[in-house]
Design a protein around this motif. Sequence first.
Motif, mmCIF file in Angstrom:
data_model
loop_
_atom_site.group_PDB
_atom_site.id
_atom_site.type_symbol
_atom_site.label_atom_id
_atom_site.label_comp_id
_atom_site.label_asym_id
_atom_site.label_seq_id
_atom_site.Cartn_x
_atom_site.Cartn_y
_atom_site.Cartn_z
ATOM 1 N N ASP A 10 28.996 87.263 -17.000
ATOM 2 C CA ASP A 10 27.533 87.262 -17.014
ATOM 3 C C ASP A 10 27.061 85.822 -16.813
ATOM 4 O OD1 ASP A 10 24.822 87.367 -17.622
ATOM 5 O OD2 ASP A 10 25.070 88.820 -19.242
ATOM 6 N N GLN A 11 26.788 85.470 -15.539
ATOM 7 C CA GLN A 11 26.424 84.093 -15.242
ATOM 8 C C GLN A 11 25.061 83.694 -15.796
ATOM 9 O OE1 GLN A 11 29.252 83.844 -11.281
ATOM 10 N NE2 GLN A 11 27.395 82.695 -11.273
ATOM 11 N N PRO A 12 24.026 84.550 -15.695
ATOM 12 C CA PRO A 12 22.753 84.161 -16.311
ATOM 13 C C PRO A 12 22.875 83.931 -17.822
ATOM 14 C CG PRO A 12 22.389 85.919 -14.741
ATOM 15 C CD PRO A 12 23.873 85.779 -14.884
ATOM 16 N N ALA A 13 23.696 84.719 -18.513
ATOM 17 C CA ALA A 13 23.885 84.514 -19.954
ATOM 18 C C ALA A 13 24.523 83.160 -20.222
ATOM 19 C CB ALA A 13 24.743 85.631 -20.546
ATOM 20 N N PHE A 14 25.446 82.757 -19.364
ATOM 21 C CA PHE A 14 26.071 81.435 -19.471
ATOM 22 C C PHE A 14 24.993 80.352 -19.378
ATOM 23 C CE2 PHE A 14 27.709 77.574 -17.622
ATOM 24 C CZ PHE A 14 28.938 77.374 -18.223
ATOM 25 N N PHE A 15 24.110 80.480 -18.384
ATOM 26 C CA PHE A 15 23.077 79.458 -18.196
ATOM 27 C C PHE A 15 21.998 79.528 -19.281
ATOM 28 C CE2 PHE A 15 24.803 79.520 -13.799
ATOM 29 C CZ PHE A 15 25.100 78.172 -13.708
ATOM 30 N N LYS A 16 21.735 80.716 -19.816
ATOM 31 C CA LYS A 16 20.807 80.796 -20.948
ATOM 32 C C LYS A 16 21.339 79.969 -22.112
ATOM 33 C CE LYS A 16 19.038 85.502 -20.179
ATOM 34 N NZ LYS A 16 20.074 86.202 -19.398
ATOM 35 N N ASP A 17 22.600 80.165 -22.437
ATOM 36 C CA ASP A 17 23.207 79.441 -23.553
ATOM 37 C C ASP A 17 23.152 77.934 -23.313
ATOM 38 O OD1 ASP A 17 25.076 79.964 -26.074
ATOM 39 O OD2 ASP A 17 25.948 78.309 -24.942
ATOM 40 N N MET A 18 23.468 77.537 -22.089
ATOM 41 C CA MET A 18 23.439 76.122 -21.734
ATOM 42 C C MET A 18 22.027 75.559 -21.863
ATOM 43 S SD MET A 18 24.241 74.515 -17.992
ATOM 44 C CE MET A 18 22.633 73.980 -17.410
ATOM 45 N N CYS A 19 21.034 76.283 -21.325
ATOM 46 C CA CYS A 19 19.645 75.808 -21.365
ATOM 47 C C CYS A 19 19.132 75.701 -22.792
ATOM 48 C CB CYS A 19 18.743 76.748 -20.567
ATOM 49 S SG CYS A 19 18.906 76.587 -18.774
ATOM 50 N N PHE A 20 19.533 76.647 -23.637
ATOM 51 C CA PHE A 20 19.038 76.618 -25.013
ATOM 52 C C PHE A 20 19.512 75.372 -25.746
ATOM 53 C CE2 PHE A 20 19.011 77.650 -29.520
ATOM 54 C CZ PHE A 20 17.730 78.164 -29.671
ATOM 55 N N LYS A 21 20.720 74.907 -25.423
ATOM 56 C CA LYS A 21 21.279 73.779 -26.161
ATOM 57 C C LYS A 21 20.941 72.424 -25.549
ATOM 58 C CE LYS A 21 24.722 74.345 -28.857
ATOM 59 N NZ LYS A 21 26.047 74.492 -29.503
ATOM 60 N N ILE A 22 20.355 72.426 -24.356
ATOM 61 C CA ILE A 22 19.950 71.151 -23.762
ATOM 62 C C ILE A 22 18.833 70.533 -24.604
ATOM 63 C CG2 ILE A 22 18.751 70.082 -21.804
ATOM 64 C CD1 ILE A 22 20.240 71.969 -19.963
ATOM 65 N N GLN A 23 18.975 69.261 -24.909
ATOM 66 C CA GLN A 23 17.959 68.540 -25.669
ATOM 67 C C GLN A 23 17.869 67.114 -25.156
ATOM 68 O OE1 GLN A 23 20.103 68.560 -29.661
ATOM 69 N NE2 GLN A 23 19.876 66.342 -29.384
ATOM 70 N N TYR A 24 16.738 66.483 -25.453
ATOM 71 C CA TYR A 24 16.549 65.044 -25.201
ATOM 72 C C TYR A 24 16.236 64.392 -26.535
ATOM 73 C CZ TYR A 24 15.648 66.382 -20.288
ATOM 74 O OH TYR A 24 15.717 66.879 -19.011
ATOM 75 N N PRO A 25 16.934 63.323 -26.925
ATOM 76 C CA PRO A 25 18.114 62.742 -26.263
ATOM 77 C C PRO A 25 19.361 63.555 -26.592
ATOM 78 C CG PRO A 25 17.558 61.473 -28.222
ATOM 79 C CD PRO A 25 16.517 62.547 -28.112
ATOM 80 N N ASN A 26 20.450 63.280 -25.837
ATOM 81 C CA ASN A 26 21.699 63.999 -26.040
ATOM 82 C C ASN A 26 22.877 63.059 -25.804
ATOM 83 O OD1 ASN A 26 22.395 64.025 -23.112
ATOM 84 N ND2 ASN A 26 20.581 65.332 -22.982
ATOM 85 N N GLY A 27 24.063 63.591 -25.978
ATOM 86 C CA GLY A 27 25.264 62.776 -25.810
ATOM 87 C C GLY A 27 25.843 62.806 -24.423
#
Length: 467
Positions: free
Chosen positions: A100-117
């Motif tokens: 499930d590629q969209p689910a993969f990107f949902k998870d990734m987008c949810f955890k993106i933050q500024y600032p980050n490592g």
Amino acid sequence: MYNHFNQYRCTIIRGKSKGEMDNLLPAYAQIIDEITPADKGSFENSFNRLLKRFLPNASIKTLDNHRTEIAGKLFGMYYIDENQNVYTSERTLKFLEDNDQPAFFKDMCFKIQYPNGMDKPATILERINNNISVRPCSLVLSVLLEAKEVGLVLTKNDIGYYILNSLDALQGKAFPNEIVNVIVNDRNEGIIRKIKNPGKASSYNMQHINELLNYLELANLIHIGMEYEVLLNENELNAINYFAKHWDEKLEFDVYSYDLSTVENRKKIGTDWSFYFSKLVDSKEIFTTTAKSLGIPEEKLSKKLGRTDLVALGDEGELFVYEYEKERVKSYNHRLASKVLHLGKTRGLGYDIQSVIAEDGDISEFVKYIEVKSTKRVTAPSIEDDNWIDTINLTRNEWIAANQHSNYYFIYRVYFVRGTVFMYVIKNVKEKVDDGLLRVIPVAYRADFGNSAIDMVIKEARSEYGV
């Protein structure tokens, strides 16, 4: 008070085009799963060597970029521990399980933050000094929901200027309704605002905005209209609301707790972030992509596929092919339609559908064996693209069946994509392997052993629970 005149350029790691990222994700996942765990040096060499099979013309620099910047930092598909050992991330393992590629990107987008490592220490320090603290994807979706309530359609320029390039928004000071109110007032006065950086090309101004919106598109949460309107995917409202309700929560990864004046801490923040970003969000059901959420018309789906409780991708793909084959065979000879069997739940066969050739000639009633491999993604696959690639897993039984049934064994690769369904058919896998048109790589090993291999027997083994 939200002041949109305070502008600040907050970039994100650049990916490829949406189609390329959809294409490359399965390749990255298979490679990483195959070669990890490994020490960092071995991982780098193995990843580049295996990716070269998919991208034969890529330079070492390009391969390095795919490994470190995209698969590593941006997608979070692996993490490196303090001992410089590399491990497959939870996000990658889940994708290998459900495709499930969209689910993969949902998870990734949810955890993106500024600032980050992800960023270099100097960039992290600059953002700390500017009090940046935001979940950009959650804020964007929250603003879009507020805009929807008042009948306002936002554009890429709006998202860029008022949110992703706004210092107040990036500091977490601007509430979604405040942002929408300001946009409404500007619209009423006929004011159109755009990001401006004197002496810079327009691509520089919007590059970081387009990147983040690309990831939200790949997550199936938005789509871009003809006039660059940013539109919510109404079929993903559960996931969108989940994002939106977290927009103002404290960042899970606390960059501000690190003293970046020391070399040790600058290394530690990268390692800690890598481990954090590789972990899944606890929202498996909410992020699951259904055929309906991709906007696939009901007439393309069976009644069974329209069921909301049917979310297993393998089931969806098998049912789609089963009904397709029944109609195909029936149109050739209705008497043969009863010979089309759905056998996906029968273990050990090496195929999911037993059908009939149903083509003019001497073999019209011969048995046809079909293995179904399904995936969900936003972009449509394009075999006209020279850079198009895909990869699937075959079990031992499937490989045996492919060899045994040769010319009568087919793989149906089913793509549930936005708005429709594609099927690519591969006939006679064994012959294509022999002709070098398809590569099959053994990646699993079975160990059989008898008493002669045993070195030690511990009869009194006990766990801490006394078992």
